[in-house]
Design a protein around this motif. Structure first.
Motif, short mmCIF file in Angstrom:
data_model
loop_
_atom_site.label_atom_id
_atom_site.label_comp_id
_atom_site.label_asym_id
_atom_site.label_seq_id
_atom_site.Cartn_x
_atom_site.Cartn_y
_atom_site.Cartn_z
N UNK A 275 0.81 -1.21 0.00
CA UNK A 275 0.00 0.00 0.00
C UNK A 275 0.84 1.26 0.00
N UNK A 276 0.28 2.31 -0.61
CA UNK A 276 0.86 3.64 -0.61
C UNK A 276 -0.19 4.61 -0.08
N UNK A 277 0.19 5.45 0.89
CA UNK A 277 -0.77 6.37 1.50
C UNK A 277 -0.13 7.73 1.72
N UNK A 278 -0.86 8.78 1.33
CA UNK A 278 -0.43 10.15 1.57
C UNK A 278 -1.53 10.88 2.33
N UNK A 279 -1.17 11.47 3.46
CA UNK A 279 -2.17 12.13 4.30
C UNK A 279 -2.73 13.38 3.66
N UNK A 280 -1.87 14.17 2.99
CA UNK A 280 -2.34 15.44 2.42
C UNK A 280 -2.01 15.60 0.95
N UNK A 281 -1.19 14.72 0.40
CA UNK A 281 -0.77 14.85 -0.99
C UNK A 281 -1.23 13.69 -1.85
N UNK A 282 -0.45 13.42 -2.90
CA UNK A 282 -0.80 12.39 -3.87
C UNK A 282 -0.10 11.07 -3.55
N UNK A 283 -0.78 9.98 -3.85
CA UNK A 283 -0.21 8.64 -3.70
C UNK A 283 -0.33 7.92 -5.03
N UNK A 284 0.78 7.32 -5.47
CA UNK A 284 0.80 6.65 -6.76
C UNK A 284 1.47 5.28 -6.63
N UNK A 285 0.81 4.27 -7.14
CA UNK A 285 1.38 2.93 -7.19
C UNK A 285 1.31 2.20 -5.86
N UNK A 286 0.18 1.50 -5.62
CA UNK A 286 0.05 0.76 -4.39
C UNK A 286 1.13 -0.28 -4.20
N UNK A 287 1.61 -0.84 -5.33
CA UNK A 287 2.72 -1.80 -5.28
C UNK A 287 3.97 -1.26 -5.97
N UNK A 288 3.81 -0.72 -7.20
CA UNK A 288 4.97 -0.35 -8.01
C UNK A 288 4.78 1.04 -8.60
N UNK A 289 5.84 1.84 -8.52
CA UNK A 289 5.89 3.14 -9.18
C UNK A 289 7.19 3.21 -9.96
N UNK A 290 7.12 3.63 -11.23
CA UNK A 290 8.32 3.76 -12.06
C UNK A 290 8.32 5.10 -12.76
N UNK A 291 9.42 5.82 -12.65
CA UNK A 291 9.58 7.14 -13.26
C UNK A 291 10.75 7.11 -14.23
N UNK A 292 10.47 7.37 -15.51
CA UNK A 292 11.51 7.44 -16.54
C UNK A 292 12.44 6.24 -16.51
#
Length: 332
Positions: A275-292
């Protein structure tokens, strides 16, 4: 404390339990076991136990941290096998000039083999940035087989990467790796939190061009990345975060022309209840996030991908989020 400064050292059947090291800084290198390796030097640790050890420093210099701290020149060799790291802590207590790099093991510029190694309940904490609750490596190679990372955590008021492992400019392979219940958490008001279990970064700060990392026959379960800040801080990749560093023409100079990307290839890797959780901002990719970063998944057998979640003011990609916008804000 064992300090290795030349040729070769082997530790077999050693028990390091309950040691404490306190210092004003980790420069020079500091650890329960510390090693400075040249290109012909090696350190081998086998059949050993590291448990309930603590290192406390007032400030840091950017050196490797961890109960085992290793700095190599021109690819020194490190091999760790049949060894456990449990409930070890690296913490920064004062004004932190740089950050904490590795709760149990921190390595720079080395070729590393890990075989049948377990990391459990290790932690790293700092008032600035923290990388790798159990294991941190910057530049070199890694070949890891039959490793377990369970209940490790990183906690900071600044940037956080990799609740279990943080790799920067490192190529190689992880095989039969188990990542479970690792946590990356930050209370920074604006900066993000990256990779609940594993953080993989390209060669922006060193390493070969066009790196490759393979993850095979492995599992990620119940790992968490959390951003608790109240001013828009984001959370990225509940289990795995990957960022490439393809240099733009504007960034390149006559002495810096390499492509810093890293390609990650996953084969028969399961992801459950991350899981991915952000209290006040954005959350992306509960399991995997890839940037460039090139990312591939190959499955040759039934493999679980289930129960991964993402939550925040903006939440996208319950399992996977792919991002190719260098100005997205998710670019630690």
């Amino acid at each position: 404390t064992i300090d290795k400064t030349s040729t070769a050292l082997a530790l077999d059947g050693a028990d390091f339990t309950g040691h404490g090291v306190s210092a004003s800084s980790n420069n020079p290198l500091i650890g329960v076991v510390s090693a400075s390796l040249a290109n012909t030097d090696s350190l081998t640790i086998s059949g050993s136990t590291f448990k309930n050890n603590t290192i406390s420093v007032t400030t840091t210099s950017g050196n490797s941290a961890g109960i085992v701290a290793i700095r190599a020149v021109n690819d020194g060799k490190v091999a760790i096998s049949g060894t456990s790291f449990e409930s070890n802590t690296f913490k920064v207590t004062g004004t932190d000039a740089n950050g904490a790099y590795g709760g149990a093991v921190g390595i720079q510029n080395a070729d590393v083999q890990l075989t049948n190694v377990s990391f459990s309940k290790n932690s790293a904490a700092s008032g600035r940035q923290v990388q790798g609750g159990a294991y941190y490596q910057s530049v070199g190679t890694i070949k890891a087989s039959t490793i377990t990372l369970a209940e490790n955590n990183v906690n900071a008021t600044g940037n956080v990467t990799g609740g279990g492992i943080s790799l920067w400019g490192v190529s190689g392979a992880l095989e039969q790796a188990i990542f479970t219940n690792n946590i990356a958490i930050s209370s920074d008001e604006k900066n993000g939190t990256y990779g609940g279990a594993l953080y993989v970064r390209g060669a922006r700060w060193g390493g070969d061009a066009n790196l490759k990392l393979a993850i095979e026959n492995s599992s990620f379960s119940d790992n968490t990345v959390t951003a608790t800040g109240s001013n828009g801080a984001g959370a990225y990749g509940g289990a795995l975060y990957v960022k490439g560093d393809a240099l733009t023409l504007r960034e390149k100079t006559s002495t810096d022309e390499k492509n810093g990307k890293i390609a990650v290839n996953l084969t028969d890797v399961s992801f459950t209840k991350n899981s991915a959780h952000a209290a006040s901002g954005s959350a992306y990719g509960g399991a995997v996030y890839a940037l460039d970063s090139p990312l591939s998944f190959t499955y040759t057998k039934n493999t679980a991908i289930t129960g991964n979640t993402v939550s925040g003011q903006t939440a996208q990609g319950g399992f996977l989020y792919l991002d190719h916008n260098e100005k997205s804000g998710a670019g630690l």
